[in-house]
Design a protein around this motif. Structure first.
Motif, PDB file in Angstrom:
ATOM      1  N   UNK A 182       0.791  -1.224   0.000  1.00 19.70           N
ATOM      2  CA  UNK A 182       0.000   0.000   0.000  1.00 19.70           C
ATOM      3  C   UNK A 182       0.822   1.272   0.000  1.00 19.70           C
ATOM      4  N   UNK A 183       2.144   1.170   0.171  1.00 16.53           N
ATOM      5  CA  UNK A 183       2.987   2.366   0.195  1.00 16.53           C
ATOM      6  C   UNK A 183       3.750   2.467  -1.125  1.00 16.53           C
ATOM      7  N   UNK A 184       3.231   3.259  -2.036  1.00 12.03           N
ATOM      8  CA  UNK A 184       3.854   3.377  -3.356  1.00 12.03           C
ATOM      9  C   UNK A 184       4.085   4.837  -3.724  1.00 12.03           C
ATOM     10  N   UNK A 185       4.213   5.699  -2.739  1.00 15.37           N
ATOM     11  CA  UNK A 185       4.445   7.115  -3.003  1.00 15.37           C
ATOM     12  C   UNK A 185       5.943   7.385  -3.088  1.00 15.37           C
ATOM     13  N   UNK A 186       6.346   8.098  -4.128  1.00 15.33           N
ATOM     14  CA  UNK A 186       7.764   8.421  -4.296  1.00 15.33           C
ATOM     15  C   UNK A 186       8.273   9.234  -3.116  1.00 15.33           C
ATOM     16  N   UNK A 187       9.470   8.855  -2.631  1.00 12.00           N
ATOM     17  CA  UNK A 187      10.136   9.639  -1.603  1.00 12.00           C
ATOM     18  C   UNK A 187       9.596   9.477  -0.201  1.00 12.00           C
ATOM     19  N   UNK A 188       8.602   8.629   0.001  1.00 10.02           N
ATOM     20  CA  UNK A 188       8.041   8.412   1.339  1.00 10.02           C
ATOM     21  C   UNK A 188       8.857   7.331   2.047  1.00 10.02           C
ATOM     22  N   UNK A 242      19.736   0.705  12.076  1.00  9.88           N
ATOM     23  CA  UNK A 242      18.820   0.136  11.114  1.00  9.88           C
ATOM     24  C   UNK A 242      19.022   0.551   9.676  1.00  9.88           C
ATOM     25  N   UNK A 243      17.949   0.385   8.899  1.00  7.44           N
ATOM     26  CA  UNK A 243      17.976   0.666   7.469  1.00  7.44           C
ATOM     27  C   UNK A 243      16.651   1.298   7.073  1.00  7.44           C
ATOM     28  N   UNK A 244      16.735   2.341   6.254  1.00  2.69           N
ATOM     29  CA  UNK A 244      15.552   3.058   5.799  1.00  2.69           C
ATOM     30  C   UNK A 244      15.607   3.142   4.278  1.00  2.69           C
ATOM     31  N   UNK A 245      14.440   3.184   3.629  1.00  2.04           N
ATOM     32  CA  UNK A 245      14.395   3.166   2.172  1.00  2.04           C
ATOM     33  C   UNK A 245      13.241   4.018   1.670  1.00  2.04           C
ATOM     34  N   UNK A 246      13.289   4.347   0.373  1.00  2.00           N
ATOM     35  CA  UNK A 246      12.171   5.029  -0.272  1.00  2.00           C
ATOM     36  C   UNK A 246      12.198   4.734  -1.764  1.00  2.00           C
ATOM     37  N   UNK A 247      11.060   4.881  -2.405  1.00  3.43           N
ATOM     38  CA  UNK A 247      10.959   4.685  -3.850  1.00  3.43           C
ATOM     39  C   UNK A 247      11.470   5.918  -4.577  1.00  3.43           C
ATOM     40  N   UNK A 248      12.267   5.697  -5.640  1.00  9.47           N
ATOM     41  CA  UNK A 248      12.714   6.808  -6.469  1.00  9.47           C
ATOM     42  C   UNK A 248      12.200   6.696  -7.902  1.00  9.47           C
ATOM     43  N   UNK A 250       9.026   4.380 -10.449  1.00 11.39           N
ATOM     44  CA  UNK A 250       7.975   3.371 -10.551  1.00 11.39           C
ATOM     45  C   UNK A 250       7.624   3.161 -12.020  1.00 11.39           C
ATOM     46  N   UNK A 251       7.534   1.897 -12.428  1.00  8.27           N
ATOM     47  CA  UNK A 251       7.017   1.557 -13.756  1.00  8.27           C
ATOM     48  C   UNK A 251       5.885   0.550 -13.575  1.00  8.27           C
ATOM     49  N   UNK A 252       5.414  -0.003 -14.693  1.00  5.75           N
ATOM     50  CA  UNK A 252       4.338  -0.981 -14.593  1.00  5.75           C
ATOM     51  C   UNK A 252       4.761  -2.228 -13.819  1.00  5.75           C
ATOM     52  N   UNK A 253       6.034  -2.606 -13.958  1.00  2.00           N
ATOM     53  CA  UNK A 253       6.475  -3.875 -13.376  1.00  2.00           C
ATOM     54  C   UNK A 253       7.653  -3.735 -12.410  1.00  2.00           C
ATOM     55  N   UNK A 254       8.260  -2.544 -12.311  1.00  4.07           N
ATOM     56  CA  UNK A 254       9.494  -2.410 -11.537  1.00  4.07           C
ATOM     57  C   UNK A 254       9.424  -1.245 -10.557  1.00  4.07           C
ATOM     58  N   UNK A 255      10.252  -1.373  -9.521  1.00  4.79           N
ATOM     59  CA  UNK A 255      10.528  -0.290  -8.587  1.00  4.79           C
ATOM     60  C   UNK A 255      12.035  -0.007  -8.607  1.00  4.79           C
ATOM     61  N   UNK A 256      12.391   1.256  -8.422  1.00  5.15           N
ATOM     62  CA  UNK A 256      13.753   1.603  -8.011  1.00  5.15           C
ATOM     63  C   UNK A 256      13.677   2.070  -6.568  1.00  5.15           C
ATOM     64  N   UNK A 257      14.435   1.416  -5.715  1.00  3.33           N
ATOM     65  CA  UNK A 257      14.420   1.701  -4.280  1.00  3.33           C
ATOM     66  C   UNK A 257      15.801   2.201  -3.875  1.00  3.33           C
ATOM     67  N   UNK A 258      15.839   3.340  -3.232  1.00  2.00           N
ATOM     68  CA  UNK A 258      17.078   3.855  -2.645  1.00  2.00           C
ATOM     69  C   UNK A 258      17.060   3.544  -1.156  1.00  2.00           C
ATOM     70  N   UNK A 259      18.212   3.209  -0.600  1.00  2.08           N
ATOM     71  CA  UNK A 259      18.262   2.840   0.810  1.00  2.08           C
ATOM     72  C   UNK A 259      19.483   3.446   1.492  1.00  2.08           C
ATOM     73  N   UNK A 260      19.386   3.495   2.804  1.00  2.83           N
ATOM     74  CA  UNK A 260      20.502   3.934   3.653  1.00  2.83           C
ATOM     75  C   UNK A 260      20.564   2.988   4.841  1.00  2.83           C
ATOM     76  N   UNK A 380      17.968  11.533  -7.210  1.00  2.36           N
ATOM     77  CA  UNK A 380      18.787  10.907  -6.173  1.00  2.36           C
ATOM     78  C   UNK A 380      18.988  11.865  -5.002  1.00  2.36           C
ATOM     79  N   UNK A 381      19.234  13.141  -5.291  1.00  2.47           N
ATOM     80  CA  UNK A 381      19.509  14.125  -4.243  1.00  2.47           C
ATOM     81  C   UNK A 381      18.309  14.295  -3.312  1.00  2.47           C
ATOM     82  N   UNK A 382      17.104  14.374  -3.892  1.00  6.07           N
ATOM     83  CA  UNK A 382      15.914  14.552  -3.067  1.00  6.07           C
ATOM     84  C   UNK A 382      15.636  13.298  -2.245  1.00  6.07           C
ATOM     85  N   UNK A 383      15.822  12.124  -2.847  1.00  4.93           N
ATOM     86  CA  UNK A 383      15.614  10.881  -2.100  1.00  4.93           C
ATOM     87  C   UNK A 383      16.610  10.769  -0.952  1.00  4.93           C
TER      88      UNK A 383
END
Length: 558
Positions: A182-188, A242-248, A250-260, A380-383
């Motif tokens: 349910x969480x598919x918002x960019x940068x959240x 820990x580790x935190x991540x966010x979406x950078x 979104x396509x029909x079939x893929x996600x790009x996820x950035x993490x720290x 990348x900078x905003x994420x």
């Protein structure tokens, strides 16, 4: 005249005065005696418990003293490092690390059982690239590590290559990097591994050698970090863990996820003392299908754009309270990267028959991958900024690069709030700023005041020293000169005019000293504690900022 029934009162008898008090009824007297008995029993129980506790403490102290006489200080330290439940008894499970080290054989870790490979699923190969820490970069270790024991640094000196140059993973192992349902918002941001520590909970013990077995989503991160060194701690001793991540994207079939990721390594084993190696952060990205059956790309690395990016701490004695030596250094490369997208070992037709398989040479099957068409993308900078704020709430205030902050101050005619310190303020490579960023800098009154009235920046001492020695830009050299003139180890907080003049400053050690004092003991009314703030640290920092405004605002150009 009728008789008074038992339990009823009759009329008062005749006579000049009240007669003798009647004895209490039997039930009330019984209750009183029962209550008295209960109180006596409770007192006896408390006394017995205290006596038992004193006896237990005395026995524990006697056992500790006996152990110290038998083993000596160093031996007791080694024993205590294995005796994790502190019962002065080494169980087989506690002795296992020593047995594995002495016999040279280690059974497969239990967490590996959670990552078995299925021949029919897609796999990818990840390579480790590692360049060891540069010894000359260690601030206290110039001139051949003067004053630093070579034995203390043996784990660091011997760590010259990655423990595992390459490893094969199944695509599904990276499922923990998928966003929550349910969480598919960019940068959240969301937490892959939540941080369990804060300045209020305290820190984890320094006196440890072996990481606890990873669980759940920790498993994949532990296995990835184990490619660098066999003893990664997925949860650091200090917050934020820990580790935190966010979406950078979104396509029909893929996600790009950035993490720290915040993690650290233990470089020593018994009988040496613990040596902690804490990179500032691990960051990276993964491109994976929404069902985690395919990984298109993966990269994890320690950022190396700053002059210092690793914190090191090691014990110099045989107890948790022993002296802890601290230093900072620079590691040029600590990186994991997928050599290509994940591919299957076999290709099956609709009936489940094998129509192609990996050749005996081990080379993967060749595929042509379609170009991914992204429908939404975030820079990348905003994420990175959003993940940083998730880890460090004090970054809700924008901290600009040093010279850019003074340019902004000139443009907006504001004062500069500047922090000059030994290591980075916004990652794990510096313990000096830890208290500031976890307390006052993230408090609501400070955030509001900084956002309203100041341009903020933080800087490394070494970088300003380089700027000071650079003759090509006189204006930048002057800014560095004015800052370094006021600096004292380890952290200096300053309020400056746009031209770099420091109008007010306070050292972190002095700040911590006065905030630990009682208000009535502080003579300087500049650092009195207003009743509107319950936290002395926040109140004191507010007063520091307001005093800077009082001194600096009249000097701003109209």
């Amino acid at each position: 005249m009728g008789r008074v029934r038992p339990g009823e009162r009759g009329p008062p008898g005749p006579g000049p005065g009240p007669g003798p008090a009647a004895p209490p009824p039997a039930p009330r007297r019984a209750r009183a005696l029962a209550l008295l008995g209960a109180l006596v029993a409770a007192a006896a129980a408390v006394a017995a418990a205290r006596a038992y506790a004193r006896h237990a403490e005395a026995q524990a102290a006697a056992r500790q003293e006996s152990a110290l006489k038998s083993l000596g200080t160093e031996g007791l330290f080694l024993f205590s490092s294995l005796d994790t439940d502190r019962d002065l008894y080494i169980s087989p499970e506690e002795f296992k690390p020593i047995a594995e080290k002495l016999t040279g054989s280690a059974p497969a870790a239990s967490y590996e059982e959670e990552l078995p490979l299925d021949p029919s699923e897609e796999t990818l190969t990840i390579e480790a690239r590692f360049q060891p820490l540069i010894p000359e970069s260690m601030t206290k270790s110039k001139d051949g590590f003067l004053g630093v024991s070579r034995l203390a640094l043996s784990g660091l000196r011997n760590w010259t290559t990655a423990a595992l140059p390459s490893a094969v993973f199944a695509a599904r192992h990276f499922r923990p990097f998928l966003p929550p349902r349910g969480q598919v918002e960019l940068g959240e941001p969301w937490w892959i591994i939540p941080s369990e520590l804060s300045v209020f909970t305290g820190y984890l013990s320094n006196n440890r050698f072996y990481p606890p077995p990873p669980k759940g989503k920790e498993v994949i991160i532990h296995r990835l970090l184990s490619m660098f060194h066999p003893r990664p701690f997925v949860k650091t001793r200090f917050a934020p863990q820990g580790a935190v991540a966010c979406l950078t994207a979104i396509s029909d079939f893929y996600y790009t996820v950035m993490f720290r990721i915040h993690a650290e390594f233990q470089l020593s084993e018994p009988p040496d003392f613990p040596f902690w190696f804490s990179p500032g952060q691990f960051t990276g990205h993964i491109i994976l299908s929404k069902d985690a059956t395919h990984v298109r790309d993966f990269r994890l690395f320690v950022p190396n754009h700053r002059s210092l990016n690793v914190d090191m701490e090691w014990l110099y004695g045989a107890s948790e309270n022993s002296n802890m030596e601290v230093d900072i250094g620079y590691i040029p490369q600590m990186e994991l990267e997928a050599v290509g997208p994940s591919v299957p070992s076999v290709i099956l037709d609709e009936d489940g028959n094998v129509i192609d398989s990996r050749p005996p040479s081990g080379e993967p099957l060749q595929f042509v991958f379609e170009e991914i068409k992204w429908q939404q993308e975030l820079s990348w900078e905003e994420a990175a900024r959003r993940l940083e704020v998730a880890m460090y709430p004090f970054k809700k205030v924008a901290y600009l690069p040093f010279t850019e902050a003074f340019d902004q101050a000139k443009a907006k005619n504001k004062l500069v709030h500047s922090i000059l310190l030994w290591g980075a303020l916004d990652d794990q490579s510096c313990g000096s700023g830890r208290t500031l960023r976890e307390t006052v800098l993230e408090s609501s009154p400070i955030l509001a005041l900084l956002n309203e009235s100041f341009i903020s920046t933080w800087s490394l001492v070494r970088e300003l020293e380089d700027m000071q020695n650079n003759q090509e830009n006189p204006s930048h050299k002057k800014l560095a000169d004015l800052h370094l003139e006021k600096y004292s180890f380890p952290v200096e907080m300053m309020i400056c005019l746009p031209n770099g003049t420091v109008v007010h400053h306070i050292n972190a050690n002095y700040f911590l000293d006065i905030t630990s004092m009682k208000p009535e003991d502080i003579e300087n009314n500049v650092f009195s504690f207003p009743s509107t703030f319950e936290d002395p640290s926040t109140a004191t920092y507010v007063q520091f900022l307001k005093e800077g405004l009082r001194r600096g605002l009249p000097l701003l150009q109209p």
